[in-house]
Design a protein around this motif. Structure first.
Motif, PDB file in Angstrom:
ATOM      1  N   SER A   1       0.828  -1.204   0.000  1.00 19.63           N
ATOM      2  CA  SER A   1       0.000   0.000   0.000  1.00 19.63           C
ATOM      3  C   SER A   1       0.860   1.252   0.000  1.00 19.63           C
TER       4      SER A   1
ATOM      5  N   THR B   1       0.628   4.002  -2.842  1.00 17.56           N
ATOM      6  CA  THR B   1       0.328   5.404  -2.535  1.00 17.56           C
ATOM      7  C   THR B   1       1.248   6.335  -3.303  1.00 17.56           C
TER       8      THR B   1
ATOM      9  N   GLY C   1      -2.120  12.080   0.717  1.00 23.56           N
ATOM     10  CA  GLY C   1      -3.054  11.988   1.826  1.00 23.56           C
ATOM     11  C   GLY C   1      -4.510  11.903   1.414  1.00 23.56           C
ATOM     12  N   TYR C   2      -4.788  11.687   0.123  1.00 20.13           N
ATOM     13  CA  TYR C   2      -6.175  11.638  -0.330  1.00 20.13           C
ATOM     14  C   TYR C   2      -6.869  10.389   0.211  1.00 20.13           C
ATOM     15  N   TYR C   3      -8.148  10.548   0.586  1.00 21.69           N
ATOM     16  CA  TYR C   3      -8.888   9.410   1.127  1.00 21.69           C
ATOM     17  C   TYR C   3     -10.225   9.179   0.414  1.00 21.69           C
TER      18      TYR C   3
ATOM     19  N   ALA D   1     -11.187   5.866  -1.866  1.00 22.55           N
ATOM     20  CA  ALA D   1     -12.141   4.971  -1.203  1.00 22.55           C
ATOM     21  C   ALA D   1     -13.360   4.699  -2.073  1.00 22.55           C
TER      22      ALA D   1
ATOM     23  N   SER E   1      -5.513  -0.171  -2.480  1.00 22.91           N
ATOM     24  CA  SER E   1      -5.810   0.812  -1.444  1.00 22.91           C
ATOM     25  C   SER E   1      -4.576   1.635  -1.101  1.00 22.91           C
TER      26      SER E   1
ATOM     27  N   SER F   1      -3.882   6.097   3.345  1.00 19.87           N
ATOM     28  CA  SER F   1      -4.928   6.823   4.064  1.00 19.87           C
ATOM     29  C   SER F   1      -6.098   5.908   4.397  1.00 19.87           C
ATOM     30  N   GLU F   2      -6.422   4.982   3.490  1.00 14.20           N
ATOM     31  CA  GLU F   2      -7.512   4.044   3.748  1.00 14.20           C
ATOM     32  C   GLU F   2      -7.143   3.058   4.847  1.00 14.20           C
TER      33      GLU F   2
ATOM     34  N   VAL G   1      -7.483   4.811   8.262  1.00  9.30           N
ATOM     35  CA  VAL G   1      -8.885   4.870   8.685  1.00  9.30           C
ATOM     36  C   VAL G   1      -9.348   3.496   9.169  1.00  9.30           C
ATOM     37  N   ASN G   2      -8.935   2.447   8.475  1.00  9.15           N
ATOM     38  CA  ASN G   2      -9.314   1.101   8.881  1.00  9.15           C
ATOM     39  C   ASN G   2      -8.765   0.750  10.256  1.00  9.15           C
TER      40      ASN G   2
END
Length: 291
Positions: A70, A74, A226-228, A232, A240, A243-244, A247-248
Motif C-alpha cells: 500500500s 500510494t 493523503g487523499y482518502y 475509497a 488501497s 490513508s484508507e 482509517v481502517n
C-alpha cells in the motif's frame, strides 16, 4: 571651530527597525494556530505510535506485506496523478497565457468552478460517469465502439481520473503565475534571431516556467499522498492507499498506535520527498517563480 557630521544612518535605521519589530507581531497568530492545531496533535500522534502498545507498531510494514504494498501504491498513484495533472495543466495554462483578458477570465473560472462543489459530490459524480452502467460505457456501447463495459473504476484508472480532476487547479495556477512573469519581449527576440518556434519554446519559455512546474508538481504530489475520499469511492481494496489503511486501523480495528505509526511513516516520507523536490529548483525560485 571644528564640526562633526552626524551619523546619518542612526536616525534612519532606528525607526525602520522599530517598525519591523511592530510588524512581527502579525506572525504570532499564525504560529499559535499552527502550534495548537498541528504541532500538538502531531506530537500526540508520534507519542501514541511508540506507546500503544509500543515501537513494534512500525514493524507492521515488515510483518504484513499489505502495508508495504500500500505504501508503494500510494506513492505510485501520487506520481501518476502528478504526471497526468501536469500533462493537462501546462497546455491549459499556456492557453490562458496566450488568450486575451476575457478568454483568460473564462478559462480561469472553468478551473475554479469545481471548488464550488463538495469533493464528495464530485467524486460521486465520477461514479455515475465511470461505472459499468455509467455515462461513458453506455455511450461507447450505444455507438458500437465496445461490446462490453470497460473497467473504468474500482481500479487505479478511476482513482487517477478522480484525483486529477480534483487537484488540477493546484497545478494550473502555479504554472500560469510563472508564465505571467516571463517578459513578453523574450520570445519575439529569440524568433527575430532566427530561432524556430519549437526551439524558442524549449530553450527560452520552458526553462523560465520551470519553477511554476516544480511548485505545482510538489503541491499536487504532496496532496495526493493523503487523499482518502476519492480512492475509497473509485478504487478497490487491491490498490488501497495508506490513508484508507489508517482509517481502517483507527475506526474498525481501534488500533490507534498502529494507525499513528502509519501516519508518521507517511509524513516522514512526504517531508523527505518534499525536501528533495525543493532542491531541484531553489526554494526561493519556487516561491518567486524564478524572479
Amino acid at each position: 571651530m571644528s564640526t562633526t557630521d552626524p551619523a546619518p544612518s542612526a536616525p534612519a535605521t532606528a525607526p525602520a527597525a522599530e517598525g519591523h519589530r511592530g510588524w512581527n507581531i502579525l506572525v504570532w497568530p499564525a504560529l499559535v494556530f499552527l502550534t495548537v492545531l498541528f504541532l500538538f496533535p502531531f506530537l500526540q500522534t508520534a507519542l501514541r505510535s511508540v506507546t500503544e502498545p509500543g515501537p513494534e507498531n512500525y514493524a507492521i510494514f515488515v510483518d504484513d506485506p499489505v502495508y508495504l504494498r500500500s505504501l508503494v501504491q500510494t506513492f505510485l498513484t501520487a506520481l501518476v496523478v502528478t504526471a497526468a495533472a501536469l500533462l493537462i495543466a501546462y497546455p491549459y495554462a499556456y492557453l490562458m497565457y496566450r488568450s486575451g483578458p476575457v478568454a483568460a477570465g473564462i478559462l480561469t473560472l472553468l478551473v475554479i468552478l469545481p471548488f464550488f462543489t463538495s469533493l464528495l459530490v464530485r467524486t460521486y459524480a465520477w461514479t455515475v460517469w465511470l461505472q459499468e452502467t455509467g455515462t461513458v460505457n453506455s455511450a461507447l456501447m450505444a455507438l458500437g465502439i465496445i461490446d462490453a463495459p470497460l473497467p473504468l473504476m474500482r481500479n487505479m484508472l478511476g482513482v487517477t481520473i478522480g484525483m486529477t480532476h480534483s487537484l488540477l487547479p493546484f497545478m494550473v495556477f502555479p504554472i500560469y503565475a510563472a508564465m505571467r512573469r516571463v517578459p513578453p519581449s523574450l520570445v519575439p527576440a529569440a524568433r527575430s534571431l532566427g530561432a524556430t518556434a519549437a526551439f524558442t519554446f524549449r530553450t527560452v519559455f520552458l526553462p523560465l516556467t520551470a519553477p511554476g512546474v516544480v511548485a505545482g508538481a510538489l503541491i499536487v504530489f504532496v496532496m495526493s499522498l493523503g487523499y482518502y475520499i476519492t480512492p475509497a469511492l473509485l478504487g478497490s481494496p487491491s490498490n488501497s492507499m495508506l490513508s484508507e489503511l489508517i482509517v481502517n486501523q483507527v475506526e474498525q480495528q481501534v488500533q490507534f498506535g498502529v494507525g499513528s505509526a502509519i501516519g508518521i511513516v507517511l509524513l516522514a516520507l512526504t517531508l523527505a520527498f518534499l525536501f528533495l523536490g525543493t532542491r531541484l529548483v531553489g526554494f526561493k525560485d519556487i516561491v518567486t517563480g524564478g524572479r
